[in-house]
Design a protein around this motif. Structure first.
Motif, PDB file in Angstrom:
ATOM      1  N   TYR A 180      -4.908  35.399 124.398  1.00  0.00           N
ATOM      2  CA  TYR A 180      -5.045  34.333 125.392  1.00  0.00           C
ATOM      3  C   TYR A 180      -6.044  34.768 126.470  1.00  0.00           C
ATOM      4  O   TYR A 180      -5.935  35.865 127.024  1.00  0.00           O
ATOM      5  CB  TYR A 180      -3.675  34.023 126.023  1.00  0.00           C
ATOM      6  CG  TYR A 180      -3.785  33.135 127.242  1.00  0.00           C
ATOM      7  CD1 TYR A 180      -4.205  31.811 127.115  1.00  0.00           C
ATOM      8  CD2 TYR A 180      -3.517  33.624 128.518  1.00  0.00           C
ATOM      9  CE1 TYR A 180      -4.346  30.998 128.240  1.00  0.00           C
ATOM     10  CE2 TYR A 180      -3.653  32.821 129.638  1.00  0.00           C
ATOM     11  CZ  TYR A 180      -4.068  31.508 129.488  1.00  0.00           C
ATOM     12  OH  TYR A 180      -4.214  30.715 130.602  1.00  0.00           O
ATOM     13  N   ALA A 181      -7.009  33.902 126.764  1.00  0.00           N
ATOM     14  CA  ALA A 181      -8.028  34.210 127.778  1.00  0.00           C
ATOM     15  C   ALA A 181      -7.464  33.877 129.154  1.00  0.00           C
ATOM     16  O   ALA A 181      -7.434  32.709 129.564  1.00  0.00           O
ATOM     17  CB  ALA A 181      -9.304  33.421 127.503  1.00  0.00           C
ATOM     18  N   SER A 182      -7.043  34.910 129.869  1.00  0.00           N
ATOM     19  CA  SER A 182      -6.270  34.649 131.079  1.00  0.00           C
ATOM     20  C   SER A 182      -7.089  34.066 132.220  1.00  0.00           C
ATOM     21  O   SER A 182      -6.537  33.578 133.195  1.00  0.00           O
ATOM     22  CB  SER A 182      -5.512  35.904 131.525  1.00  0.00           C
ATOM     23  OG  SER A 182      -6.396  36.936 131.878  1.00  0.00           O
ATOM     24  N   LYS A 183      -8.418  34.075 132.097  1.00  0.00           N
ATOM     25  CA  LYS A 183      -9.229  33.457 133.147  1.00  0.00           C
ATOM     26  C   LYS A 183      -8.937  31.960 133.277  1.00  0.00           C
ATOM     27  O   LYS A 183      -9.169  31.374 134.332  1.00  0.00           O
ATOM     28  CB  LYS A 183     -10.715  33.686 132.876  1.00  0.00           C
ATOM     29  CG  LYS A 183     -11.291  32.886 131.722  1.00  0.00           C
ATOM     30  CD  LYS A 183     -12.531  33.525 131.138  1.00  0.00           C
ATOM     31  CE  LYS A 183     -12.115  34.605 130.169  1.00  0.00           C
ATOM     32  NZ  LYS A 183     -13.234  35.284 129.518  1.00  0.00           N
ATOM     33  N   ALA A 184      -8.441  31.338 132.216  1.00  0.00           N
ATOM     34  CA  ALA A 184      -8.164  29.897 132.274  1.00  0.00           C
ATOM     35  C   ALA A 184      -7.043  29.595 133.266  1.00  0.00           C
ATOM     36  O   ALA A 184      -7.086  28.587 133.990  1.00  0.00           O
ATOM     37  CB  ALA A 184      -7.808  29.368 130.887  1.00  0.00           C
ATOM     38  N   PRO A 224      -8.481  31.962 122.688  1.00  0.00           N
ATOM     39  CA  PRO A 224      -8.398  30.640 123.313  1.00  0.00           C
ATOM     40  C   PRO A 224      -7.857  30.732 124.736  1.00  0.00           C
ATOM     41  O   PRO A 224      -6.946  31.504 125.010  1.00  0.00           O
ATOM     42  CB  PRO A 224      -7.410  29.886 122.412  1.00  0.00           C
ATOM     43  CG  PRO A 224      -6.567  30.958 121.785  1.00  0.00           C
ATOM     44  CD  PRO A 224      -7.439  32.185 121.676  1.00  0.00           C
ATOM     45  N   GLY A 225      -8.452  29.989 125.641  1.00  0.00           N
ATOM     46  CA  GLY A 225      -7.953  29.917 127.013  1.00  0.00           C
ATOM     47  C   GLY A 225      -7.603  28.472 127.320  1.00  0.00           C
ATOM     48  O   GLY A 225      -6.443  28.051 127.320  1.00  0.00           O
ATOM     49  N   ARG A 226      -8.656  27.670 127.479  1.00  0.00           N
ATOM     50  CA  ARG A 226      -8.499  26.258 127.827  1.00  0.00           C
ATOM     51  C   ARG A 226      -7.528  25.519 126.892  1.00  0.00           C
ATOM     52  O   ARG A 226      -6.672  24.762 127.344  1.00  0.00           O
ATOM     53  CB  ARG A 226      -9.869  25.577 127.746  1.00  0.00           C
ATOM     54  CG  ARG A 226      -9.881  24.137 128.226  1.00  0.00           C
ATOM     55  CD  ARG A 226     -11.175  23.437 127.805  1.00  0.00           C
ATOM     56  NE  ARG A 226     -12.369  24.166 128.157  1.00  0.00           N
ATOM     57  CZ  ARG A 226     -12.981  24.087 129.338  1.00  0.00           C
ATOM     58  NH1 ARG A 226     -12.522  23.282 130.265  1.00  0.00           N
ATOM     59  NH2 ARG A 226     -14.071  24.811 129.568  1.00  0.00           N
TER      60      ARG A 226
HETATM   61  N1  LLP Z   1     -13.550  34.717 125.621  1.00  0.00           N
HETATM   62  C1  LLP Z   1     -14.634  34.925 126.402  1.00  0.00           C
HETATM   63  C2  LLP Z   1     -15.410  36.139 126.223  1.00  0.00           C
HETATM   64  C3  LLP Z   1     -14.984  33.985 127.378  1.00  0.00           C
HETATM   65  O1  LLP Z   1     -16.051  34.211 128.125  1.00  0.00           O
HETATM   66  C4  LLP Z   1     -14.189  32.823 127.547  1.00  0.00           C
HETATM   67  C5  LLP Z   1     -14.516  31.855 128.581  1.00  0.00           C
HETATM   68  C6  LLP Z   1     -13.072  32.650 126.724  1.00  0.00           C
HETATM   69  C7  LLP Z   1     -12.780  33.606 125.763  1.00  0.00           C
HETATM   70  C8  LLP Z   1     -12.159  31.464 126.819  1.00  0.00           C
HETATM   71  O2  LLP Z   1     -12.839  30.271 126.585  1.00  0.00           O
HETATM   72  P1  LLP Z   1     -12.020  28.880 126.465  1.00  0.00           P
HETATM   73  O3  LLP Z   1     -11.170  28.966 125.232  1.00  0.00           O
HETATM   74  O4  LLP Z   1     -11.187  28.758 127.686  1.00  0.00           O
HETATM   75  O5  LLP Z   1     -13.073  27.854 126.394  1.00  0.00           O
HETATM   76  N2  LLP Z   1     -15.041  27.635 134.111  1.00  0.00           N
HETATM   77  C9  LLP Z   1     -15.507  26.901 132.959  1.00  0.00           C
HETATM   78  C10 LLP Z   1     -15.202  27.613 131.674  1.00  0.00           C
HETATM   79  C11 LLP Z   1     -15.791  29.005 131.634  1.00  0.00           C
HETATM   80  C12 LLP Z   1     -15.435  29.734 130.378  1.00  0.00           C
HETATM   81  C13 LLP Z   1     -15.826  31.155 130.489  1.00  0.00           C
HETATM   82  N3  LLP Z   1     -15.500  31.957 129.383  1.00  0.00           N
HETATM   83  C14 LLP Z   1     -14.863  25.517 132.983  1.00  0.00           C
HETATM   84  O6  LLP Z   1     -14.087  25.233 133.880  1.00  0.00           O
HETATM   85  O7  LLP Z   1     -15.170  24.670 132.131  1.00  0.00           O
END
Ligand code: LLP
Length: 423
Positions: free
Chosen positions: A55-59, A284-286
């Protein structure tokens, strides 16, 4: 009952949540987060390869959320000392943590080594050299992936394959010698163990072709490196980026479908290229938290200008920067007038001193009045985690609701909290 039922989350009515916790309030449907985590775990599986869902915790991260991630058996992607600290506080197993980032500080690298973090995702040559040096100094072993830029970039409704050598993340595969040199340096270390390549091609992606293209590129590149350096590439991490549903314009690929597509493509590429691939990883994060989260606001004043009706709410860009930053689109409902006909077209705007502090343009709303409750959907990812105190707005409280019970997981910030750091 009908509408109250719809406008409740996890079996708790929004009205009750607003009375108990105040607004703006972030509300997560806990069962929905659990379903998403379980679904990724259940469907991202293979007979031939090991699989891992991080899980991408930045989300969105907090201890309560990480308990759910841990319970579902997922791993974790962190990008800073702060996110790692949160994971530690939640008792998250450090060996299941992937630490990302293009500019990890020496203090963060030290924290990684001292805490037994499982995997570092290396970004560049300087970082690799410093990690090799620090690991030897501390006599600590660490696994690494190398982030490469496969030249596949995905946007919301399309993807492009371009030579994009200038992204700030990773090393572009066209710059092969740089990658080879970095890997040789890692190979020379007794403490740093190369495990494979990582790529992340974008966020809010709806086009599975982009991922298939990424897999093909990673597989062929891995093969060529295995051959040239006689270095096995046992792991491939595909990153995250799976889209979520914000408005009717969005058509996310169902979790089950995208997972089986990715797994199949990896199995095929591994076989075709005779790779020594053992494990595939996604992040996956979002797609885990976006749809599970909603923000409840109280409507304040309303006004009609020459060409535009405004409905103002008690939050805005401080708790959700995405509309201002990315022109992100959202849906909303007025909880307290759910049965009323939608006769008003209005712009839902926040209370910040900034013209761009708009949450939703041209929303269809019932005739709202001050005191009504407006629920904005799909705010669970990159909302709270990107929140600020602009205009000294305290950050909202966060609740998890499930089976008719609400649990406060992050309390509302107070004015005193805002002064906490001042000396
Ligand atoms: N792995 C890496 C290396 C990443 O850079 C990211 C997101 C993820 C996983 C997770 O991605 P996701 O599944 O959440 O799409 N602030 C922006 C989104 C930035 C995403 C950055 N990296 C927004 O609010 O749309």
């Amino acid at each position: 009952m009908g509408t109250e039922h719809i406008l409740s989350i996890g079996g708790v009515s929004c009205r009750e949540l607003a009375e108990t916790y105040g607004t703006p309030l972030m509300i997560y449907d806990q069962a929905e987060i659990e379903r998403k985590l379980t679904s990724f775990r259940k469907h991202f599986v293979s007979d031939k390869l090991q699989t891992e869902v991080a899980y991408a915790s930045k989300a969105f991260t907090c201890k309560a959320l990480l308990q759910l991630v841990k319970a579902a058996g997922c791993s974790l992607d962190v990008v800073s000392g702060g996110e790692l600290h949160c994971a530690r506080g939640a008792g998250f197993p450090m060996e299941k943590v992937f630490f990302h980032g293009n500019n990890k500080t020496p203090a963060e690298l030290s924290m990684i080594l001292e805490n037994g973090v499982g995997t570092v995702v290396l970004d560049n040559e300087m970082e690799a050299a410093l990690l090799v040096e620090m690991a030897a100094e501390k006599q600590k072993e660490i696994d690494v992936l190398l982030r490469i830029n496969p030249g596949v970039e995905a946007h919301t409704h399309q993807y492009i394959i371009t030579a994009n050598p200038d992204s700030k993340f990773g090393i572009y595969i066209g710059e092969r010698q740089r990658i080879v040199d970095l890997l040789k340096l890692v190979q020379s270390s007794k403490f740093v163990h190369f495990k494979g390549f990582h790529a992340h091609i974008g966020s809010q992606i709806f086009d599975s072709q982009a991922f298939l293209s990424e897999i093909r590129t990673l597989a062929e590149f891995s093969k060529s490196i295995e051959t040239e350096l006689d270095l096995p590439v046992p792991f491939i991490s595909l990153g995250g980026g799976f889209g979520a549903y914000y408005t009717e314009e969005d058509q996310p690929i169902p979790v089950e479908e995208i997972c089986s597509l990715l797994v199949k493509a990896c199995e095929e590429e591994a076989e075709k290229n005779a790779l020594s691939l053992q494990k595939i990883i996604i992040e996956p994060g979002r797609s885990i938290v976006a749809e599970a989260g909603s923000t409840l606001y109280t409507v304040g004043f309303c006004k009609s200008n020459a060409n535009k009706n405004y409905v103002f709410v008690d939050g805005g860009m401080a708790d959700n920067i995405r509309p201002a930053l990315y022109q992100a689109k959202y849906r909303c409902d007025v909880v307290t007038k759910a049965d009323a006909p939608k006769t008003l077209t209005a712009t839902v705007a926040g209370k910040c001193c900034e013209s761009g502090d708009i949450l939703i343009e041209n929303a269809s709303l019932p005739a709202v009045e001050p005191g009504d409750l407006l629920l904005m959907y799909t705010t669970g990812a990159y909302g709270y985690s990107m929140a600020s105190n602009y205009n000294r707005l305290p950050r909202p409280a966060v609740v998890f609701a499930k089976d008719g019970q609400a649990k406060l997981v992050i309390r509302r910030e107070t004015f005193e909290d805002l002064e906490h750091l001042e000396l």
